[in-house]
Scaffold this motif. Structure first.
Motif, mmCIF file in Angstrom:
data_model
loop_
_atom_site.group_PDB
_atom_site.id
_atom_site.type_symbol
_atom_site.label_atom_id
_atom_site.label_comp_id
_atom_site.label_asym_id
_atom_site.label_seq_id
_atom_site.Cartn_x
_atom_site.Cartn_y
_atom_site.Cartn_z
ATOM 1 N N UNK A 1 -12.996 2.765 -12.634
ATOM 2 C CA UNK A 1 -12.476 2.691 -13.999
ATOM 3 C C UNK A 1 -12.391 4.059 -14.692
ATOM 4 N N UNK B 1 3.652 6.402 -15.262
ATOM 5 C CA UNK B 1 3.144 5.393 -14.325
ATOM 6 C C UNK B 1 3.600 5.690 -12.896
ATOM 7 N N UNK C 1 -5.477 1.194 -10.356
ATOM 8 C CA UNK C 1 -6.347 0.059 -10.038
ATOM 9 C C UNK C 1 -6.038 -0.438 -8.621
ATOM 10 N N UNK C 2 -4.716 -0.584 -8.345
ATOM 11 C CA UNK C 2 -4.351 -1.067 -7.003
ATOM 12 C C UNK C 2 -4.712 -0.038 -5.937
ATOM 13 N N UNK D 1 6.061 -3.918 -7.398
ATOM 14 C CA UNK D 1 6.757 -2.644 -7.241
ATOM 15 C C UNK D 1 5.781 -1.477 -7.332
ATOM 16 N N UNK D 2 4.779 -1.590 -8.186
ATOM 17 C CA UNK D 2 3.860 -0.451 -8.327
ATOM 18 C C UNK D 2 2.683 -0.542 -7.367
ATOM 19 N N UNK D 3 2.738 -1.491 -6.434
ATOM 20 C CA UNK D 3 1.775 -1.432 -5.343
ATOM 21 C C UNK D 3 0.807 -2.590 -5.210
ATOM 22 N N UNK E 1 0.833 -1.202 0.000
ATOM 23 C CA UNK E 1 0.000 0.000 0.000
ATOM 24 C C UNK E 1 0.868 1.254 0.000
ATOM 25 N N UNK F 1 4.034 1.542 -1.037
ATOM 26 C CA UNK F 1 4.698 1.674 -2.348
ATOM 27 C C UNK F 1 3.742 2.299 -3.352
ATOM 28 N N UNK F 2 2.518 1.830 -3.309
ATOM 29 C CA UNK F 2 1.515 2.294 -4.260
ATOM 30 C C UNK F 2 1.224 3.783 -4.078
ATOM 31 N N UNK G 1 -3.452 -9.361 -3.599
ATOM 32 C CA UNK G 1 -3.969 -9.032 -4.924
ATOM 33 C C UNK G 1 -3.323 -9.850 -6.024
ATOM 34 N N UNK H 1 7.832 -2.222 -18.226
ATOM 35 C CA UNK H 1 6.408 -2.048 -18.529
ATOM 36 C C UNK H 1 5.778 -3.422 -18.720
ATOM 37 N N UNK H 2 4.464 -3.499 -18.575
ATOM 38 C CA UNK H 2 3.750 -4.759 -18.807
ATOM 39 C C UNK H 2 3.535 -4.902 -20.314
ATOM 40 N N UNK I 1 0.123 -4.975 -22.297
ATOM 41 C CA UNK I 1 -0.810 -3.859 -22.131
ATOM 42 C C UNK I 1 -0.304 -2.656 -22.895
ATOM 43 N N UNK J 1 -9.753 6.322 -13.327
ATOM 44 C CA UNK J 1 -8.438 5.802 -13.675
ATOM 45 C C UNK J 1 -8.011 6.286 -15.046
ATOM 46 N N UNK K 1 -3.065 1.481 -20.427
ATOM 47 C CA UNK K 1 -3.335 0.429 -19.435
ATOM 48 C C UNK K 1 -2.184 0.305 -18.446
ATOM 49 N N UNK L 1 7.005 -6.477 -11.289
ATOM 50 C CA UNK L 1 6.593 -5.113 -11.667
ATOM 51 C C UNK L 1 5.332 -4.725 -10.904
ATOM 52 N N UNK M 1 -7.228 -12.572 -22.403
ATOM 53 C CA UNK M 1 -6.200 -12.083 -23.320
ATOM 54 C C UNK M 1 -5.035 -13.061 -23.395
ATOM 55 N N UNK N 1 -2.522 3.020 -16.025
ATOM 56 C CA UNK N 1 -3.713 2.865 -15.188
ATOM 57 C C UNK N 1 -3.536 1.846 -14.064
ATOM 58 N N UNK N 2 -2.579 0.937 -14.225
ATOM 59 C CA UNK N 2 -2.452 -0.172 -13.272
ATOM 60 C C UNK N 2 -2.258 0.264 -11.817
ATOM 61 N N UNK N 3 -1.344 1.207 -11.515
ATOM 62 C CA UNK N 3 -1.213 1.610 -10.107
ATOM 63 C C UNK N 3 -2.507 2.191 -9.553
#
Lengths: 226, 395
Positions: free
Chosen positions: A119, A158, A113-114, B308-310, A83, A85-86, B315, A98-99, A102, A122, A106, B305, B11, A109-111
């Motif tokens: 939506x 990000x 989401x956490x 790291x971003x939370x 939490x 870190x986020x 989760x 990067x993912x 995505x 975000x 996207x 990753x 996906x 947007x990921x952080x």
């Protein structure tokens, strides 16, 4: 300058390899104030990565205490650290991280989401962040369709998207050519000027030369702090 | 977040279609076999029930099982009335005798069953005429030589139609006797002891006194009162007959009885087979566990990753659990589709009516998701426990 956003008191991180003890960090004391622009330098094995992992709450110290925004992190469990870190830390890596499946939007947007944003919100925040780093026209592109500089901009967007107080960058220009590297450094300066604490791990003197404070590590100790 | 992880799972499934299909094969086959077994079992059971119901669920049949005079003399015309009087719940009892012989009209001939029955036979079996009518109590009382034709008999003997009013000749021991046709019956599917369409019906009295000359009754058809427990009436009849002639000298059949037995047998069989098929679902689950472990290993970097971003460990675990559930649900849905197609083909091959058990589809979908959670748990926990730094540095 306000109180320290990061404070390491007598922090050590040891690795145990059978009979050997590797002292990656040994009794280090550092205070970094809000809005500072700091480089952590040192040759490989000096402990700078370990320090970044500790400050980024990806790792916990063997001894000592780390305070983030005056909060004692040694009391936190894995869930709380995630939490933290986020909410408070944004990471930028040398290899972008990067993912791959995505697109840019996207990824950014990921952080969020956490963090639990709905939506629509975000999307708004992430789009805005991508505009800020100059990628408003690349939102639907996947990382493999973009250049190194563009990928690093996505990573920076990000890192910024949850409005953290600390940006941790690990050799952010290491995989970029010098011109692109300059542009990325400009971006970090802009971010710093907006009040974010920026900590940059590097062994590139050109990068550290642009920072206001340089901490030099050697064999797990602070050799120089100027 | 839930929707995102489902999307993400779909996906990555689409990303590697062949691998997804292969790892889902166990679940697909497992679910499909459960669906096939249950649907085919249900359709078989229903079509057996239909055949039994054609017999008339409110009727009971009684047969004499011996030629011994001490027994057969008790199986007489009066027994019909005594049963109706002394056993509660009986509407009427119809005595029934039969022979096989040849019948002629002009140059057409027909070999089949002549049934001597009382005039109540038609309504007791919910059996109506299409032309003319069944014979009456007056016909019975006056021993008239009248006949009613089953539907197929009428077609054979009178291909041009209009049988009523004509005289047919029934041959018996070299002699022919004329019977006036008074009615033609509707088509009715056969019961276990009566081929309705292939029979010729004459009054019981005429049969016993003029055609065969006997005082013995071969069998009785009992019609119970509406709403009574047919099985209880059947038990009471057995009790009565045991007192009269001793057990083992008669048989009592009631379609309800047979229906119940058949239902029990088919239910037990399909339950047993479906449980065996369900085991194959568990085997399919191992395939899921395997693919999820591979997926976790392949995506170590992604996990790093995300951490790291939370993303908290919980989760990460939820993400991989949802992925396993999505995977097995997709497998379940494919399996259900396959099961429906195959069971449909199988049922039409046997010429039964298709009775799908729709609640099994939901059960199968739910069960495959449960398999997903169960076998996805270990890989998901493994993913959640990965060290973020090691995961980030993983190449």
């Amino acid at each position: 300058m306000a109180g320290p956003v990061i404070e390491l008191t007598e922090v050590s991180r040891y690795y145990y390899m059978g009979e050997f003890v590797i002292k990656a960090l040994d009794n280090v004391n550092v205070r970094i104030g809000t809005g500072e622009y700091t480089a952590i330098m040192g040759p490989s094995g000096s402990g700078k990565s370990t320090m970044m992992h500790l400050v980024g709450c990806l790792d916990t110290p063997t001894a000592g205490t780390i305070y983030i925004d005056a909060e004692d992190t040694s009391a936190l469990n894995e869930e709380d650290l995630a939490y933290l870190r986020n909410a408070k830390i944004g990471f930028v890596f040398q290899q972008f991280n990067l993912l791959a499946k995505m697109n840019a939007l996207e990824n950014v947007m990921t952080p969020l989401m956490y963090a639990g944003y709905p939506m629509r919100r975000r999307k708004e925040i992430a789009e805005n962040a991508l505009e800020q780093v100059g990628l408003g026209d690349r939102m639907k592109h996947r990382p493999n369709e973009l250049s190194g500089g563009q990928k690093q901009r996505i990573a920076i967007a990000r890192a910024l998207v949850n409005d953290p107080s600390i940006i941790l960058a690990d050799e952010p220009t290491g995989a970029l050519d010098s011109v692109t590297g300059e542009q990325i450094m400009d971006l970090f300066e802009k971010i710093n000027s907006q009040g974010k604490t920026v900590i940059m791990v590097t062994h590139d003197p050109e990068v550290s030369g642009r920072c206001k404070r340089v901490i030099n590590l050697r064999d797990g100790h602070i050799a120089e702090d100027r | 977040m839930f929707g995102e992880f489902v999307k993400l799972a779909l996906k990555s499934m689409a990303y590697n279609k062949l691998r997804t299909l292969l790892s889902l094969l166990g679940i697909i086959i497992g679910v499909a076999s459960v669906i096939i077994i249950v649907n085919v079992g249900e359709s078989a059971s229903q079509s057996i029930q239909e055949q039994i119901a054609a017999t008339g669920l409110e009727t009971i049949s009684i047969f004499s099982r011996t030629q011994e005079r001490s027994v057969t003399r008790e199986f007489n015309f009066e027994l019909a009335e005594r049963l109706a009087y002394e056993v509660p719940g009986i509407l009427t009892v119809i005595p029934m005798n039969q022979i096989n012989t040849v019948t002629r009209w002009q140059r057409n001939s027909y070999r089949g069953t002549i049934l001597g029955v009382s005039e109540d036979f038609a309504w007791a079996n919910d059996y109506s005429s299409v032309v003319g009518s069944f014979f009456t109590d007056a016909d019975s009382m006056q021993l008239r030589q009248v006949a009613v034709l089953g539907n197929s008999v009428a077609r054979e003997l009178f291909p041009q139609g209009s049988a009523v009013g004509e005289y047919i000749r029934i041959f018996r021991e070299g002699q022919a006797k004329s019977y006036r046709v008074v009615g033609v019956m509707e088509r009715k599917s056969a019961s276990f002891n009566l081929q309705y369409n292939q029979s010729i019906y004459i009054p019981f009295t005429t049969f016993s006194n003029r055609l065969v000359n006997t005082d013995v009754v071969q069998s009785y058809v009992v019609r119970t009162e509406p709403g009574v427990d047919v099985l209880a009436v059947s038990d009471n009849i057995e009790e009565y007959l045991t007192r009269l002639v001793g057990s083992g000298n008669y048989s009592v059949f009631s379609p309800s009885n047979i229906a119940e037995l058949a239902a029990d047998v088919t239910d037990t069989l399909s339950a047993a087979m479906a449980s065996i098929a369900a085991i194959s679902l568990l085997v399919g689950g191992i395939g899921i566990m395997n693919i999820m472990l591979v997926s976790v290993a392949e995506r170590t970097k992604e996990i790093g990753i995300r951490k790291a971003i939370g993303a908290s460990p919980r989760r990460i675990m939820v993400q991989f659990l949802i992925e396993a559930m999505t995977l097995t649900l997709v497998g379940g849905i494919i399996g259900i589709g396959l099961g429906i197609i195959v069971s449909n083909l199988a049922v039409s091959f046997f010429n039964w009516t298709f009775y799908p058990l729709v609640r099994i589809y939901f059960l199968a979908a739910g069960f495959s998701m449960t398999v997903g959670v169960f076998f996805g748990l270990y890989p998901a926990v493994k993913a959640s426990k990965l060290d973020p730094i090691e995961a980030l540095n993983y190449e």
